[in-house]
Design a protein around this motif. Structure first.
Motif, PDB file in Angstrom:
ATOM      1  N   UNK A 242       0.839  -1.200   0.000  1.00 40.31           N
ATOM      2  CA  UNK A 242       0.000   0.000   0.000  1.00 40.31           C
ATOM      3  C   UNK A 242       0.871   1.245   0.000  1.00 40.31           C
ATOM      4  N   UNK A 243       0.590   2.158  -0.937  1.00 41.35           N
ATOM      5  CA  UNK A 243       1.320   3.422  -1.034  1.00 41.35           C
ATOM      6  C   UNK A 243       0.328   4.560  -1.259  1.00 41.35           C
ATOM      7  N   UNK A 244       0.739   5.773  -0.911  1.00 41.49           N
ATOM      8  CA  UNK A 244      -0.113   6.946  -1.064  1.00 41.49           C
ATOM      9  C   UNK A 244       0.127   7.621  -2.407  1.00 41.49           C
ATOM     10  N   UNK A 245      -0.953   8.033  -3.042  1.00 40.25           N
ATOM     11  CA  UNK A 245      -0.886   8.749  -4.318  1.00 40.25           C
ATOM     12  C   UNK A 245      -1.587  10.099  -4.153  1.00 40.25           C
ATOM     13  N   UNK A 246      -0.903  11.178  -4.509  1.00 37.89           N
ATOM     14  CA  UNK A 246      -1.497  12.514  -4.378  1.00 37.89           C
ATOM     15  C   UNK A 246      -2.023  12.971  -5.725  1.00 37.89           C
ATOM     16  N   UNK A 247      -3.293  13.401  -5.746  1.00 33.30           N
ATOM     17  CA  UNK A 247      -3.931  13.865  -6.973  1.00 33.30           C
ATOM     18  C   UNK A 247      -3.690  15.367  -7.157  1.00 33.30           C
ATOM     19  N   UNK A 248      -4.059  15.897  -8.327  1.00 34.90           N
ATOM     20  CA  UNK A 248      -3.769  17.297  -8.644  1.00 34.90           C
ATOM     21  C   UNK A 248      -4.433  18.275  -7.687  1.00 34.90           C
ATOM     22  N   UNK A 249      -5.628  17.926  -7.191  1.00 39.30           N
ATOM     23  CA  UNK A 249      -6.337  18.834  -6.284  1.00 39.30           C
ATOM     24  C   UNK A 249      -5.855  18.719  -4.845  1.00 39.30           C
ATOM     25  N   UNK A 250      -4.798  17.943  -4.619  1.00 40.98           N
ATOM     26  CA  UNK A 250      -4.243  17.791  -3.283  1.00 40.98           C
ATOM     27  C   UNK A 250      -4.816  16.636  -2.496  1.00 40.98           C
ATOM     28  N   UNK A 251      -5.848  15.979  -3.042  1.00 36.72           N
ATOM     29  CA  UNK A 251      -6.449  14.827  -2.375  1.00 36.72           C
ATOM     30  C   UNK A 251      -5.488  13.633  -2.421  1.00 36.72           C
ATOM     31  N   UNK A 252      -5.420  12.894  -1.326  1.00 40.80           N
ATOM     32  CA  UNK A 252      -4.587  11.696  -1.277  1.00 40.80           C
ATOM     33  C   UNK A 252      -5.451  10.449  -1.415  1.00 40.80           C
ATOM     34  N   UNK A 253      -4.912   9.454  -2.082  1.00 42.02           N
ATOM     35  CA  UNK A 253      -5.582   8.160  -2.244  1.00 42.02           C
ATOM     36  C   UNK A 253      -4.571   7.078  -1.903  1.00 42.02           C
ATOM     37  N   UNK A 254      -5.008   6.070  -1.161  1.00 36.98           N
ATOM     38  CA  UNK A 254      -4.145   4.931  -0.869  1.00 36.98           C
ATOM     39  C   UNK A 254      -4.374   3.856  -1.933  1.00 36.98           C
ATOM     40  N   UNK A 255      -3.295   3.426  -2.581  1.00 37.03           N
ATOM     41  CA  UNK A 255      -3.372   2.383  -3.601  1.00 37.03           C
ATOM     42  C   UNK A 255      -2.743   1.106  -3.060  1.00 37.03           C
ATOM     43  N   UNK A 256      -3.467  -0.006  -3.153  1.00 37.14           N
ATOM     44  CA  UNK A 256      -2.975  -1.296  -2.666  1.00 37.14           C
ATOM     45  C   UNK A 256      -2.858  -2.285  -3.818  1.00 37.14           C
ATOM     46  N   UNK A 257      -1.639  -2.753  -4.045  1.00 34.59           N
ATOM     47  CA  UNK A 257      -1.390  -3.780  -5.060  1.00 34.59           C
ATOM     48  C   UNK A 257      -1.853  -5.126  -4.500  1.00 34.59           C
ATOM     49  N   UNK A 258      -2.378  -5.991  -5.344  1.00 32.11           N
ATOM     50  CA  UNK A 258      -2.869  -7.298  -4.886  1.00 32.11           C
ATOM     51  C   UNK A 258      -2.288  -8.422  -5.747  1.00 32.11           C
ATOM     52  N   UNK A 259      -2.490  -9.640  -5.294  1.00 32.64           N
ATOM     53  CA  UNK A 259      -2.033 -10.818  -6.026  1.00 32.64           C
ATOM     54  C   UNK A 259      -2.783 -10.909  -7.353  1.00 32.64           C
ATOM     55  N   UNK A 260      -2.063 -11.224  -8.426  1.00 36.23           N
ATOM     56  CA  UNK A 260      -2.696 -11.346  -9.729  1.00 36.23           C
ATOM     57  C   UNK A 260      -3.572 -12.583  -9.834  1.00 36.23           C
ATOM     58  N   UNK A 261      -4.580 -12.530 -10.697  1.00 30.69           N
ATOM     59  CA  UNK A 261      -5.461 -13.660 -10.930  1.00 30.69           C
ATOM     60  C   UNK A 261      -4.988 -14.420 -12.166  1.00 30.69           C
ATOM     61  N   UNK A 262      -5.483 -15.632 -12.332  1.00 31.82           N
ATOM     62  CA  UNK A 262      -5.136 -16.450 -13.490  1.00 31.82           C
ATOM     63  C   UNK A 262      -6.224 -17.492 -13.679  1.00 31.82           C
ATOM     64  N   UNK A 263      -6.376 -17.986 -14.901  1.00 37.15           N
ATOM     65  CA  UNK A 263      -7.359 -19.036 -15.127  1.00 37.15           C
ATOM     66  C   UNK A 263      -6.928 -20.298 -14.385  1.00 37.15           C
ATOM     67  N   UNK A 264      -7.915 -21.038 -13.892  1.00 37.89           N
ATOM     68  CA  UNK A 264      -7.652 -22.263 -13.132  1.00 37.89           C
ATOM     69  C   UNK A 264      -6.783 -21.978 -11.903  1.00 37.89           C
ATOM     70  N   UNK A 265      -7.005 -20.810 -11.262  1.00 37.55           N
ATOM     71  CA  UNK A 265      -6.253 -20.491 -10.045  1.00 37.55           C
ATOM     72  C   UNK A 265      -6.603 -21.527  -8.981  1.00 37.55           C
TER      73      UNK A 265
END
Length: 422
Positions: A242-265
């Motif tokens: 999880x990392x913070x991303x700052x938008x142009x209007x100054x708003x912050x958003x937390x972005x969380x990377x997740x495990x990738x999906x695959x067929x027949x997981x």
């Protein structure tokens, strides 16, 4: 000093299916990519179109004879089946091929994916989750194996717990799974506390989801300046970041990377990685990354949405990011029309070159604005405790004390605003 490259193990890829030949070939192409990620290489492939698998050997008798000839001709180290097959089928295939290679390895798609996860897990939680998945798999295969349960010898298909002696007694396996589950529960509690803190914060949270190798980690790095490992390989990263991303209007958003999906997981992985995958369930919205250059992009999108529904995250606002535009040949750009009817916003980007980054940030800003609204409340002094909720979960624009109560103007999430308005 002369350095010699480590010899790659070579495997024959095998598939028995009643699907269209092109679909089966694509599945085998993906299996080949998985094998490459695990450090092996394809020595050849064999495909049989049939309604049902052979109960004894997965492939029919004639195809098994062809497989033996192919193993002999290519001097392959093993065979990987494109489906999850039973231990008895593995054993029967191995017996049928023992004359041409007495040390032949027989694996299936599930074992290969588990092996990749064991190779790439770095955090304590990731390693525990992989170990749990592998032990679950061993337990399901226990009744049909009936032979040595410790896959010793090293190489593909033997990483993780298989390298240490896996007791053949089901009770011992059950006890080990229970012990790991307790450890994971402790880790999950910690993750839950972190998640609750994020939810208590006025900062919105987005989960980055998508098919494996679609470019999720590259997107996270590009938007937040993170240094998460990003490679052109399947399942290069397993741990949620999880990392913070700052938008142009100054708003912050937390972005969380997740495990990738695959067929027949493998279902064992879904169960073991549940706490990690649930980041999507508890996020405010989803950023769905798609490899637009892939010929199977539409099928991959379908698999992602199916998995999200299974996780209970199918009702979130979605921004679909059609990534890897730089990898689409110019002559195919006009003809390749890719749409996501389930998405609230769709943006074409190349996170590798930076193309479309500003458009993506604008789309995120718009979705974030729709998640929140400005409300005016009059809170009675008897219910003054509600004011704490406003301060805790929102942004107060105006606060005045009058005879009839506390007049508040604040920006709140739709969920919190609805509760307070009631």
């Amino acid at each position: 000093m002369i350095e010699t490259a480590e010899k790659k193990e070579r495997f024959i890829l095998a598939a028995a299916s009643d699907e269209d030949r092109e679909d089966v070939e694509r599945s085998l192409d993906e299996l080949s990519d998985l094998l490459d990620t695990d450090g092996g290489e394809e020595a050849g492939r064999i495909l049989q179109l049939r309604e049902r698998w052979d109960k004894r050997t997965y492939l029919g008798k004639g195809k098994i004879e062809e497989l033996a000839e192919l193993v002999k001709e290519t001097k392959a180290d093993g065979v990987i089946c494109d489906d999850e097959i039973s231990p008895s089928q593995m054993r029967n295939i191995s017996n049928a091929l023992s004359a041409v290679n007495p040390d032949i390895k027989v694996l299936d798609r599930t074992l290969l994916i588990l092996d990749i996860f064991a190779l790439h897990a770095t955090s304590r939680e990731g390693k525990l989750q992989v170990l749990m998945a592998q032990l679950r798999d061993r337990k399901t295969r226990l009744s049909g194996e009936g032979v040595n349960l410790s896959r010793l010898g090293g190489g593909i298909g033997t990483r993780g717990p298989g390298e240490s002696k896996l007791e053949s007694d089901r009770r011992v396996l059950t006890d080990r799974i229970a012990a790991i589950r307790r450890e994971l529960d402790e880790v999950a509690k910690s993750r839950g506390i972190q998640r609750e803190k994020r939810q208590e914060s006025p900062v919105p949270v987005a989960a980055i989801v998508g098919y494996t190798n679609a470019g999720k980690s590259t997107l996270l790095n590009a938007l937040t300046g993170a240094d998460v490992l990003a490679q052109n390989k399947l399942f290069a990263t397993l741990d949620a970041t999880t990392r913070s991303c700052e938008l142009e209007d100054g708003t912050s958003v937390l972005l969380t990377d997740t495990v990738g999906f695959i067929s027949k997981l493998p279902h064992q992985l879904v169960e073991s990685f549940k706490s990690t995958l649930e980041e999507a369930k508890y996020a405010d919205f989803l950023i769905h990354v798609v490899d637009a250059s892939s010929e199977t992009a539409e099928q991959q999108m379908g698999i992602v949405y199916k998995t999200l529904d299974e996780l209970g995250a199918g009702d979130k606002p979605v921004i679909t990011v059609l990534n890897k535009q730089d990898a689409i040949p110019e002559e195919e750009i006009e003809a390749r029309i890719l749409k996501d009817l389930k998405a609230d916003k769709t943006v074409k980007v190349s996170m590798k070159t930076g193309y479309g980054k500003e458009a993506l940030l604008a789309a995120i800003s718009e979705v974030v604005k729709n998640l929140r609204k400005t409300v005016e409340l009059v809170i009675s002094y008897a219910d003054a405790g509600k004011l704490n909720l406003v301060h805790k979960y929102g942004t107060v624009l105006k606060e005045e004390y009058a005879e009839d109560g506390i007049h508040v103007e604040a920006v709140l999430s739709n969920d919190i605003a609805g509760k307070l308005m009631k």
